[in-house]
Design a protein around this motif. Structure first.
Motif, PDB file in Angstrom:
ATOM      1  N   SER A 177      -0.456 -20.645   3.679  1.00 51.05           N
ATOM      2  CA  SER A 177       0.549 -20.159   4.617  1.00 51.05           C
ATOM      3  C   SER A 177       0.022 -18.976   5.402  1.00 51.05           C
ATOM      4  CB  SER A 177       1.818 -19.748   3.864  1.00 51.05           C
ATOM      5  OG  SER A 177       1.533 -18.727   2.946  1.00 51.05           O
ATOM      6  N   VAL A 178       0.681 -18.691   6.515  1.00 49.02           N
ATOM      7  CA  VAL A 178       0.229 -17.635   7.416  1.00 49.02           C
ATOM      8  C   VAL A 178       1.383 -16.709   7.715  1.00 49.02           C
ATOM      9  CG1 VAL A 178      -0.700 -17.109   9.682  1.00 49.02           C
ATOM     10  CG2 VAL A 178      -1.485 -19.133   8.468  1.00 49.02           C
ATOM     11  N   VAL A 179       1.174 -15.423   7.594  1.00 46.90           N
ATOM     12  CA  VAL A 179       2.152 -14.433   8.016  1.00 46.90           C
ATOM     13  C   VAL A 179       1.433 -13.466   8.926  1.00 46.90           C
ATOM     14  CG1 VAL A 179       3.704 -14.593   6.057  1.00 46.90           C
ATOM     15  CG2 VAL A 179       1.697 -13.171   5.879  1.00 46.90           C
ATOM     16  N   THR A 180       2.145 -12.897   9.878  1.00 54.74           N
ATOM     17  CA  THR A 180       1.462 -12.100  10.888  1.00 54.74           C
ATOM     18  C   THR A 180       2.171 -10.789  11.141  1.00 54.74           C
ATOM     19  OG1 THR A 180       2.718 -12.992  12.735  1.00 54.74           O
ATOM     20  CG2 THR A 180       0.757 -14.203  12.061  1.00 54.74           C
ATOM     21  N   THR A 181       1.431  -9.857  11.709  1.00 57.94           N
ATOM     22  CA  THR A 181       2.033  -8.630  12.190  1.00 57.94           C
ATOM     23  C   THR A 181       2.721  -8.906  13.507  1.00 57.94           C
ATOM     24  OG1 THR A 181       0.052  -8.028  13.382  1.00 57.94           O
ATOM     25  CG2 THR A 181       0.215  -7.260  11.122  1.00 57.94           C
ATOM     26  N   GLY A 182       3.676  -8.076  13.870  1.00 59.44           N
ATOM     27  CA  GLY A 182       4.364  -8.275  15.138  1.00 59.44           C
ATOM     28  C   GLY A 182       5.599  -7.412  15.212  1.00 59.44           C
ATOM     29  N   SER A 183       6.411  -7.588  16.250  1.00 58.00           N
ATOM     30  CA  SER A 183       7.605  -6.769  16.398  1.00 58.00           C
ATOM     31  C   SER A 183       8.727  -7.544  17.060  1.00 58.00           C
ATOM     32  CB  SER A 183       7.267  -5.515  17.203  1.00 58.00           C
ATOM     33  OG  SER A 183       6.726  -5.871  18.456  1.00 58.00           O
ATOM     34  N   ASP A 184       8.827  -8.811  16.777  1.00 50.85           N
ATOM     35  CA  ASP A 184       9.903  -9.622  17.330  1.00 50.85           C
ATOM     36  C   ASP A 184      11.173  -9.326  16.542  1.00 50.85           C
ATOM     37  OD1 ASP A 184      11.634 -11.501  18.257  1.00 50.85           O
ATOM     38  OD2 ASP A 184      10.161 -13.128  18.290  1.00 50.85           O
ATOM     39  N   GLN A 185      12.108  -8.615  17.156  1.00 52.62           N
ATOM     40  CA  GLN A 185      13.310  -8.199  16.445  1.00 52.62           C
ATOM     41  C   GLN A 185      14.290  -9.346  16.201  1.00 52.62           C
ATOM     42  OE1 GLN A 185      13.392  -5.253  15.143  1.00 52.62           O
ATOM     43  NE2 GLN A 185      11.438  -4.740  16.119  1.00 52.62           N
ATOM     44  N   ASN A 186      14.027 -10.526  16.750  1.00 56.47           N
ATOM     45  CA  ASN A 186      14.904 -11.664  16.506  1.00 56.47           C
ATOM     46  C   ASN A 186      14.627 -12.315  15.164  1.00 56.47           C
ATOM     47  OD1 ASN A 186      16.137 -11.416  19.049  1.00 56.47           O
ATOM     48  ND2 ASN A 186      14.448 -12.534  20.019  1.00 56.47           N
ATOM     49  N   LEU A 187      13.548 -11.933  14.502  1.00 57.43           N
ATOM     50  CA  LEU A 187      13.196 -12.486  13.205  1.00 57.43           C
ATOM     51  C   LEU A 187      13.181 -11.370  12.171  1.00 57.43           C
ATOM     52  CD1 LEU A 187      10.274 -14.900  14.171  1.00 57.43           C
ATOM     53  CD2 LEU A 187      12.600 -15.542  13.556  1.00 57.43           C
ATOM     54  N   PRO A 188      13.528 -11.700  10.909  1.00 61.98           N
ATOM     55  CA  PRO A 188      13.512 -10.662   9.861  1.00 61.98           C
ATOM     56  C   PRO A 188      12.087 -10.332   9.445  1.00 61.98           C
ATOM     57  CG  PRO A 188      14.103 -12.797   8.927  1.00 61.98           C
ATOM     58  CD  PRO A 188      13.995 -13.004  10.420  1.00 61.98           C
ATOM     59  N   TYR A 189      11.777  -9.047   9.405  1.00 60.37           N
ATOM     60  CA  TYR A 189      10.446  -8.605   9.032  1.00 60.37           C
ATOM     61  C   TYR A 189      10.534  -7.505   7.989  1.00 60.37           C
ATOM     62  CZ  TYR A 189       8.230 -11.024  12.955  1.00 60.37           C
ATOM     63  OH  TYR A 189       7.761 -11.976  13.823  1.00 60.37           O
ATOM     64  N   TYR A 190       9.490  -7.405   7.216  1.00 60.28           N
ATOM     65  CA  TYR A 190       9.281  -6.247   6.364  1.00 60.28           C
ATOM     66  C   TYR A 190       8.282  -5.331   7.070  1.00 60.28           C
ATOM     67  CZ  TYR A 190      11.127  -9.077   2.456  1.00 60.28           C
ATOM     68  OH  TYR A 190      11.891  -9.850   1.638  1.00 60.28           O
ATOM     69  N   ASP A 191       8.670  -4.101   7.357  1.00 55.54           N
ATOM     70  CA  ASP A 191       7.719  -3.112   7.852  1.00 55.54           C
ATOM     71  C   ASP A 191       7.182  -2.376   6.639  1.00 55.54           C
ATOM     72  OD1 ASP A 191       7.664  -3.381  10.696  1.00 55.54           O
ATOM     73  OD2 ASP A 191       9.713  -2.614  10.735  1.00 55.54           O
ATOM     74  N   VAL A 192       5.938  -2.619   6.313  1.00 53.40           N
ATOM     75  CA  VAL A 192       5.374  -2.096   5.078  1.00 53.40           C
ATOM     76  C   VAL A 192       4.010  -1.475   5.349  1.00 53.40           C
ATOM     77  CG1 VAL A 192       6.589  -3.725   3.577  1.00 53.40           C
ATOM     78  CG2 VAL A 192       4.371  -4.350   4.556  1.00 53.40           C
ATOM     79  N   GLU A 193       3.521  -0.755   4.347  1.00 54.15           N
ATOM     80  CA  GLU A 193       2.201  -0.155   4.401  1.00 54.15           C
ATOM     81  C   GLU A 193       1.340  -0.836   3.344  1.00 54.15           C
ATOM     82  OE1 GLU A 193       0.806   4.350   5.410  1.00 54.15           O
ATOM     83  OE2 GLU A 193       1.900   4.063   3.540  1.00 54.15           O
ATOM     84  N   GLY A 194       0.338  -1.570   3.790  1.00 56.77           N
ATOM     85  CA  GLY A 194      -0.541  -2.265   2.865  1.00 56.77           C
ATOM     86  C   GLY A 194      -1.730  -1.410   2.479  1.00 56.77           C
ATOM     87  N   PHE A 195      -2.382  -1.801   1.373  1.00 55.95           N
ATOM     88  CA  PHE A 195      -3.518  -1.042   0.848  1.00 55.95           C
ATOM     89  C   PHE A 195      -4.749  -1.939   0.870  1.00 55.95           C
ATOM     90  CE2 PHE A 195      -6.220   0.690  -2.531  1.00 55.95           C
ATOM     91  CZ  PHE A 195      -6.196   2.050  -2.228  1.00 55.95           C
ATOM     92  N   THR A 196      -5.685  -1.664   1.777  1.00 56.48           N
ATOM     93  CA  THR A 196      -6.916  -2.442   1.832  1.00 56.48           C
ATOM     94  C   THR A 196      -7.879  -1.924   0.777  1.00 56.48           C
ATOM     95  OG1 THR A 196      -8.011  -1.008   3.448  1.00 56.48           O
ATOM     96  CG2 THR A 196      -6.601  -2.755   4.304  1.00 56.48           C
ATOM     97  N   PHE A 197      -8.682  -2.841   0.196  1.00 54.64           N
ATOM     98  CA  PHE A 197      -9.576  -2.418  -0.877  1.00 54.64           C
ATOM     99  C   PHE A 197     -10.823  -3.298  -0.898  1.00 54.64           C
ATOM    100  CE2 PHE A 197      -6.903  -5.695  -2.595  1.00 54.64           C
ATOM    101  CZ  PHE A 197      -7.716  -6.449  -3.416  1.00 54.64           C
ATOM    102  N   GLY A 198     -11.875  -2.719  -1.448  1.00 52.16           N
ATOM    103  CA  GLY A 198     -13.119  -3.461  -1.601  1.00 52.16           C
ATOM    104  C   GLY A 198     -13.921  -3.523  -0.319  1.00 52.16           C
ATOM    105  N   PRO A 199     -15.135  -4.084  -0.408  1.00 50.62           N
ATOM    106  CA  PRO A 199     -15.982  -4.222   0.790  1.00 50.62           C
ATOM    107  C   PRO A 199     -15.376  -5.226   1.761  1.00 50.62           C
ATOM    108  CG  PRO A 199     -16.952  -5.411  -1.051  1.00 50.62           C
ATOM    109  CD  PRO A 199     -15.798  -4.640  -1.605  1.00 50.62           C
ATOM    110  N   ALA A 200     -15.739  -5.097   3.026  1.00 47.54           N
ATOM    111  CA  ALA A 200     -15.243  -6.025   4.038  1.00 47.54           C
ATOM    112  C   ALA A 200     -15.712  -7.431   3.724  1.00 47.54           C
ATOM    113  CB  ALA A 200     -15.731  -5.606   5.415  1.00 47.54           C
ATOM    114  N   LEU A 201     -14.793  -8.403   3.845  1.00 47.57           N
ATOM    115  CA  LEU A 201     -15.177  -9.802   3.685  1.00 47.57           C
ATOM    116  C   LEU A 201     -15.975 -10.275   4.888  1.00 47.57           C
ATOM    117  CD1 LEU A 201     -11.812 -11.246   2.320  1.00 47.57           C
ATOM    118  CD2 LEU A 201     -13.750 -10.323   1.041  1.00 47.57           C
TER     119      LEU A 201
END
Length: 658
Positions: free
Chosen positions: A203-227
């Motif tokens: 599945s795919v989820v994306t960043t964005g700001s379309d207020q017509n759809l429900p979104y979670y505005d969250v702060e993610g934690f990146t870790f490890g070396p770049a893939l």
């Protein structure tokens, strides 16, 4: 995403380096992530002519500008900035020049540090006092990114262990990043069987700001070396890494985050995933983030400015070239062709088939392949009863010089290379040609699948090619499109050329022979050309996957790149380009195309009989292989016909796989 670490290329260090404010002096062996402002001091004069704002191509000027560009490149890759500054000091003429670099180019301003000393003082004060007010940062810092403190790292180390116990966190390999998570797509992902311990669905989820759809505005934690991390400066600068997102009421979940600078004239990748929503849960992202400013500062057309965007995807794949056996490689190729068929049926054409865009993933103990990275995709008419495209996906009627005819050069179809060649000739006024009406079609992507397979086998398999380890370089590594086109034509159609075979692998050799047959077929037809189809490709691959005779221990060999010789057929021609003119650059080749050539994909007659010249020594009919018997051509035709009859059923059944 490709799971391999990234290393910044080494280059001579700057004469002076500025550090982040309030963090003290970095150690002598500190990396570029500890610095903010490289300064180069030269006794020679400013390489930029102050009267004409041009750079003459002298050895000194080119070397000086190249050094500045390397500093900017390393600083942009190591920092979390959207743009950076580099300073050149030229003592002979008492001049200073401040360069501003972003992902679309660079601009600069020169002045006399004796006559206007206040300029550098004010610049340095503004640099360390950004308007966003984030402590220990500078102007250009992306305010959606935050550095973790010691307490954050200690807490998140325990969370990371649940997903990967081998990762040891430190301040150099982790960040807090603001993302927007599509709630409906996430919940659907959970229903489809994903658990908090990892990502197993596509599945795919994306960043964005379309207020017509429900979104979670969250702060993610990146870790490890770049893939994965792109090596281009004026480019998309694609950065792929693992990220943990604390979803409200659901705890931490692992995703793959893709951060890239897309050209504004291109559609966001999420719009293409949304179009394929019947086969992949997705969100909508129609708004971009930070935008480059170089072209606007140069008063140029800003259509090639870039905007930063992030997307969260799953599962975490590994590179196609890390296949365990050649049978697994073929299975992954088949799955990717099926994915391409599904996308094309939904009205999305990928247009950038390459080794990096096909990944491996293990699902329920079975290795599968999947197609990703739709950055260069385009909308085409839908098939199979799906709804027609609405006004929201019709291409702009104006010409977009940087938009159409794309792809990774090594894997481009011959017709696409031919179009690129004619466009280059027209642009350089070398010869006047009537541009052929050629749109990027599905069969061009299918030909790219063939070149991907050949490229991998020439590099990593035990093949019989007479040039050995040099075969891949000789066929694929060409800076000139005309050379690349010619070598591919010879590979497909040259009479008497021994077919590529893999040692002790009859099923794979049959696949190579059959696919080459359908790929080269149009080149021997003057009209009513019959191009390869998804049904043929999937039929060939699926039939041979199910036969016996596949080796059990033929994993890839270690590839050693041959030393390039000036007189070799794969020599790369040097290309000089201006650094400060601000033109966007990428490893992808793009060319001018009218909207008419793109909007009417299904209606345009592809006229290539006279426009894709073949070597003069080619016969009018395909030559028989030396290893084939007299009736092998008839048997092959019957076999291909049977595959075309059954392939549609195969595609339909494969599209239902988890």
């Amino acid at each position: 995403m490709p799971s391999r670490p990234y290393r910044i290329r080494s280059c001579p260090g700057p004469d002076i380096l500025g550090a982040y404010p309030g963090l003290g002096t970095p150690l002598s062996n500190a990396g570029w992530d500890q610095y903010t402002l490289p300064i180069e001091v030269k006794r020679e004069p400013d390489p930029v002519d102050p009267k004409s704002d041009t750079i003459s191509a002298t050895t000194y000027n080119v070397g000086t500008i190249a050094q500045l560009v390397k500093n900017a490149r390393n600083l942009l890759f190591a920092s979390s900035c959207c743009y950076v500054y580099v300073i050149g000091v030229y003592s002979t003429t008492h001049q200073m020049r401040i360069y501003r670099f972003d992902r679309s180019g660079s601009v600069s301003c020169g002045f006399s540090y004796l006559q206007k000393p206040q300029v550098i003082r004010e610049f340095l004060w503004r640099l360390v006092n950004p308007l966003h007010g984030i402590p220990n940062t500078i102007v250009g810092w992306d305010e959606t990114i935050r550095l973790p403190n010691t307490k954050d790292i200690k807490i998140m180390q325990e969370e990371v262990k649940r997903f990967d116990s081998s990762v040891i966190l430190d301040k150099s390999n982790c960040r807090w990043v603001k993302v927007r998570l599509n709630r409906d797509a996430f919940l659907s992902r959970r229903i489809n069987g994903d658990s908090s311990s990892g990502s197993t669905s596509s599945s795919v989820v994306t960043t964005g700001s379309d207020q017509n759809l429900p979104y979670y505005d969250v702060e993610g934690f990146t870790f490890g070396p770049a893939l994965y991390k792109s090596s281009g400066l004026f480019s998309r600068a694609t950065y792929v890494t693992r990220i943990l997102v604390d979803v409200p009421d659901h705890g931490y979940h692992e995703f793959v985050m893709k951060d890239a600078w897309h050209q504004r004239i291109r559609r966001p990748e999420s719009e293409f995933y949304e179009r394929i929503q019947e086969h992949s849960d997705s969100g909508t992202d129609s708004q971009r983030g930070h935008t480059t400013a170089t072209l606007r500062l140069q008063n140029q057309n800003d259509s090639s400015e870039r905007s930063r965007g992030r997307s969260l995807t799953g599962p975490i794949g590994r590179p196609l070239v890390d296949y365990p056996t050649t049978k697994d490689l073929v299975v992954a190729m088949r799955d990717a062709v099926v994915g391409h068929f599904i996308a094309r049926s939904c009205g999305v054409l990928h247009r950038d088939i390459s080794t990096g865009n096909i990944l491996l993933v293990e699902v329920s103990g079975r290795l599968q392949g999947f197609l990703h990275d739709f950055d260069y995709a385009t909308f085409v008419p839908c098939d199979f009863g799906l709804e027609k495209l609405g006004d929201q996906v019709i291409l702009n009627s104006q010409k977009n010089p940087d938009k159409e005819l794309t792809g990774t050069p090594q894997f481009m179809a011959i017709e696409i290379l031919a179009k690129q060649v004619q466009m280059q000739l027209k642009e350089n006024d070398v010869i006047q040609l009537q541009l052929i009406k050629l749109a990027h079609m599905a069969h061009h992507d299918l030909e790219s699948f063939y070149w991907v397979l050949v490229w991998i086998l020439l590099r990593y398999a035990n093949h019989n090619h007479k040039h050995g380890d040099k075969a891949c370089t000789r066929l694929f590594d060409h800076a000139d499109n005309e050379d690349a086109k010619t070598y591919k034509e010879h590979w497909l159609c040259m009479p008497g050329r021994e077919p590529l075979t893999i040692k002790e692998n009859i099923p794979l050799n049959t696949i190579l022979e059959d696919i080459q047959e359908i790929v080269r077929r149009p080149f021997f037809m003057k009209k009513n050309k019959i191009y390869p189809t998804h049904n043929e490709f999937v039929g060939i691959l699926h039939e041979m996957i199910n036969v016996s005779g596949w080796p059990d221990d033929d994993s890839k060999n270690n590839y050693r790149r041959p030393i390039r010789r000036d007189n070799g057929c794969a020599n790369m021609k040097s290309v000089s380009s201006g650094v400060a003119r601000g033109a966007s650059r990428s490893s992808k080749l793009t060319s001018v195309s009218t909207a008419d050539e793109v909007m009417g994909m299904e209606d345009i007659a592809v006229e290539t009989a006279a426009n894709v010249p073949l070597p003069q020594s080619l016969p009018s009919e395909p030559p028989q292989s030396k290893t084939s018997s007299v009736d092998s051509g008839a048997r092959r035709s019957n076999r291909l016909a049977m595959k075309r009859i059954s392939a549609q059923i195969v595609v339909q059944s494969l599209s239902m796989d988890p």
